[in-house]
Write a protein that holds these residues in place. Structure first.
Motif, PDB file in Angstrom:
ATOM      1  N   SER A 113       0.849  -1.197   0.000  1.00 25.30           N
ATOM      2  CA  SER A 113       0.000   0.000   0.000  1.00 25.30           C
ATOM      3  C   SER A 113       0.883   1.244   0.000  1.00 25.30           C
ATOM      4  O   SER A 113       2.012   1.234   0.480  1.00 25.30           O
ATOM      5  CB  SER A 113      -0.926   0.010   1.223  1.00 25.30           C
ATOM      6  N   ARG A 114       0.333   2.306  -0.525  1.00 26.54           N
ATOM      7  CA  ARG A 114       1.079   3.571  -0.567  1.00 26.54           C
ATOM      8  C   ARG A 114       1.434   4.027   0.844  1.00 26.54           C
ATOM      9  O   ARG A 114       2.546   4.485   1.104  1.00 26.54           O
ATOM     10  CB  ARG A 114       0.263   4.640  -1.292  1.00 26.54           C
ATOM     11  N   ALA A 115       0.506   3.891   1.778  1.00 24.73           N
ATOM     12  CA  ALA A 115       0.765   4.307   3.162  1.00 24.73           C
ATOM     13  C   ALA A 115       1.944   3.529   3.752  1.00 24.73           C
ATOM     14  O   ALA A 115       2.823   4.110   4.401  1.00 24.73           O
ATOM     15  CB  ALA A 115      -0.483   4.118   4.014  1.00 24.73           C
ATOM     16  N   GLU A 116       1.976   2.216   3.533  1.00 21.86           N
ATOM     17  CA  GLU A 116       3.088   1.411   4.034  1.00 21.86           C
ATOM     18  C   GLU A 116       4.399   1.794   3.351  1.00 21.86           C
ATOM     19  O   GLU A 116       5.438   1.871   4.002  1.00 21.86           O
ATOM     20  CB  GLU A 116       2.812  -0.078   3.815  1.00 21.86           C
ATOM     21  N   LEU A 117       4.327   2.038   2.043  1.00 17.66           N
ATOM     22  CA  LEU A 117       5.537   2.413   1.311  1.00 17.66           C
ATOM     23  C   LEU A 117       6.096   3.739   1.822  1.00 17.66           C
ATOM     24  O   LEU A 117       7.309   3.876   2.027  1.00 17.66           O
ATOM     25  CB  LEU A 117       5.248   2.494  -0.193  1.00 17.66           C
ATOM     26  N   LEU A 118       5.219   4.704   2.074  1.00 15.52           N
ATOM     27  CA  LEU A 118       5.677   5.992   2.599  1.00 15.52           C
ATOM     28  C   LEU A 118       6.330   5.830   3.967  1.00 15.52           C
ATOM     29  O   LEU A 118       7.340   6.484   4.260  1.00 15.52           O
ATOM     30  CB  LEU A 118       4.530   7.002   2.658  1.00 15.52           C
ATOM     31  N   GLU A 119       5.789   4.961   4.795  1.00 16.06           N
ATOM     32  CA  GLU A 119       6.409   4.703   6.106  1.00 16.06           C
ATOM     33  C   GLU A 119       7.785   4.073   5.947  1.00 16.06           C
ATOM     34  O   GLU A 119       8.724   4.422   6.664  1.00 16.06           O
ATOM     35  CB  GLU A 119       5.512   3.812   6.971  1.00 16.06           C
TER      36      GLU A 119
END
Length: 188
Positions: free
Chosen positions: A58-64
């Motif tokens: 997910s984009r959120a996980e990738l950003l983290e």
């Protein structure tokens, strides 16, 4: 996916074209540097041999993951570079090339070059260049930390639209892709 801090996080995006060139460069580097922890989000490209791998995330996980990594390495696409910049990382970027059947056109080459001119990314051109840049970045991770780039969607779209007007004649395929991004920002 469990949260883990990696020295290097690599994202090839989700384009259906394979990007074996970048995976082979990363594998070669990691084979010479087994102490470097690495996660590669590889999409439709075969998973690396020397790194932890995930097809999609997910984009959120990738950003983290980007936020916690010492170094971020991405394909040269607008979304990939802008995502890294959103969390303050100045990514190393390898543009996909149409002549290598890695993408439909060379918009990534043009976009990466323009972003590098503005200090928003560092373009990598070969396996040797990648090794040199990774050595330097891992020795001094702060060198790839910039300011956060999180303007409001409409503000970002307006600024990008203004810039596109001045670049349209010189970089038509870049402009086509950038206008798609502007439209996407306004629709969020």
């Amino acid at each position: 996916m469990t949260a883990k801090n990696y020295d290097l996080v690599v994202s090839l995006g989700t384009d259906y074209h394979h990007f074996d060139r970048l995976v082979s460069w990363v594998d070669a580097y990691l084979a010479e540097h087994p102490d470097v922890s690495c996660l590669v989000q590889h999409g439709f490209t075969a998973a690396p041999q020397q790194a932890e791998a995930v097809e999609r995330i997910s984009r959120a996980e990738l950003l983290e993951l980007y936020r916690a990594a010492k170094v971020v390495l991405v394909q040269g696409g607008p979304g990939s570079i802008l995502d890294a910049r959103e969390v303050g990382a100045i990514p190393l970027a390898v543009p996909r090339r149409t002549e290598l059947d890695e993408v439909v056109d060379n918009h990534q080459v043009e976009f990466s070059r323009v972003m590098e001119e503005h200090g928003e990314t560092i373009v990598v051109t070969s396996a040797e260049d990648l090794a040199r840049r990774l050595d330097a970045a891992l020795a001094n991770p702060e060198s790839l930390q910039g300011t956060l780039r999180v303007p409001g969607n409409n503000e970002a779209a307006d600024k990008l639209s203004d810039q596109l007007s001045t670049l349209e004649q010189q970089h038509p395929s870049f402009i086509r892709r950038a206008r798609q991004i502007v439209s996407g920002l306004r629709n969020k």
